[in-house]
Design a protein around this motif. Structure first.
Motif: not given
Length: 368
Positions: A62-68, A191-197, A200-211
């Motif tokens: 819990q201490a290491l994980g992001g608040d997703m 957004p800081a508490q969201q997994w955002t992806t 388009g064009e068969g490509k992907r850019v993704s962000l996930m919060p960690v600690a």
């Protein structure tokens, strides 16, 4: 039992902790002279977190994980939100939150929990001899070690796999390259508490919060295998691949640190069903190397570790019986995960343009 584990990755360390808890004498042999994290972060979905909870690491994870708290897909070119929804119903259904974690932080936690004194670095295994009452490991420095059981957690290039199967499995290029790393959270990008992806064009850019107020980010680009890997050109390459994409994607490219960004050609291996031979058993990527498209590589290795430790503990008809039960419990599930990830990979990275474009359209009505 005296158990030798080859490989100090997530699967090997989890297995080592579990087996020690059941009273076994366990030593991990790692070929690297020092432990370096491969990849910036790992998606610990609820099943993986539960494995670590089982080992008594609930508070530490819990201490290491992001608040997703939520998930969103965004059109990478026009920045229109395609879908956005809370992950709370999923968490409540399965009884556990997911925790994206920085790989280095997780590996350090697992090594400390296992015991650094029982991790032998710079030990590259070269050969295996399986005898009736023991297995013998031969190392590059000429040394030999005997054990009652060898667990091969030596990754996608596994030497142990070749011993178990009798042949070397060829890795299959999945068709895309992944750049990944860590940056400070910036809500202008996502957004800081969201997994955002962004897609388009068969490509992907993704962000996930960690600690520690960080995003784990990755870029996927479907390109041919074997192109030059020039670290000082990462930003230039990514700007070219995403030249028509929206401002947050370019802002992410501008702020990444090329020296701390990883570039990986993504592969998997064809699933197989034999996970052990004699006193030698496979675990994690050595048994079922997969693409990261459904975030289950590390989680399945942890499941392997827990089931193997339990099989050895609760079955009393001998080692072969316990290993067969472990194999039969795990091979169908891991095969399904490899093939599910492969299918998702093909859709996400536009192996068939019509299929991928239909998926993009379906995201506008996706409710999670």
């Amino acid at each position: 039992m005296n158990i030798a584990i080859v490989g100090a990755g997530m699967g090997g360390l989890t297995a080592g902790i579990a087996l020690k808890k059941f009273g076994h004498q366990v030593t991990i042999y790692e070929q690297a002279a020092e432990i370096l994290p491969v990849g910036a972060a790992i998606s610990l979905w609820s099943n993986g977190v539960k494995c670590l909870n089982y080992l008594g690491l609930t508070d530490q994870i819990q201490a290491l994980g992001g608040d997703m708290q939520s998930l969103a897909y965004v059109d990478g070119l026009n920045q229109h939100t395609m879908t956005q929804f809370s992950l709370t119903p999923l968490y409540k259904e399965v009884g556990q939150r997911a925790y994206p974690v920085a790989r280095a932080d997780l590996q350090q936690l697992l090594m400390q929990q296992f015991g650094m004194e029982d991790i032998k670095l710079g030990m590259k295994m070269m050969a295996i001899e399986d005898h009736a009452n023991h297995v013998c490991l031969h190392f590059h420095d000429g040394s030999q070690v005997q054990a009652d059981l060898l667990i091969g957690a030596d990754g996608t290039h596994s030497i142990t796999r070749k011993f178990v199967l009798g042949y070397q499995v060829e890795r299959r290029y999945a068709g895309y390259v992944n750049w990944n790393g860590l940056i400070e959270i910036n809500e202008a990008i996502a957004p800081a508490q969201q997994w955002t992806t962004y897609v388009g064009e068969g490509k992907r850019v993704s962000l996930m919060p960690v600690a520690e107020n960080r995003f784990y980010f990755f870029f996927d680009v479907p390109i041919e295998v074997g192109l030059p890997n020039q670290r000082d050109q990462y930003k230039t390459e990514l700007k070219k691949h995403f030249q028509d994409w929206c401002a947050p994607v370019h802002q992410l490219i501008d702020c990444l640190d090329e020296q701390r960004t990883n570039r990986v050609e993504i592969h998997d291996i064809e699933p197989f069903m034999n996970f052990y031979k004699g006193r030698v058993v496979l675990l994690g990527d050595a048994a079922h190397s997969t693409t990261p498209d459904i975030g289950q590589g590390g989680c399945q290795a942890m499941e392997d570790a827990i089931y193997l430790a339990r099989a050895l503990q609760i079955n009393t008809f001998g080692l072969d019986d316990a290993l067969e039960r472990y194999q039969n419990k795990r091979n169908d599930r891991t095969k399904e995960m490899v093939l599910r990830a492969r299918k998702r990979c093909d859709v996400t990275h536009m192996k068939d343009q019509k299929v991928t474009e239909e998926w993009y359209q379906s995201l506008y009505t996706e409710q999670g």
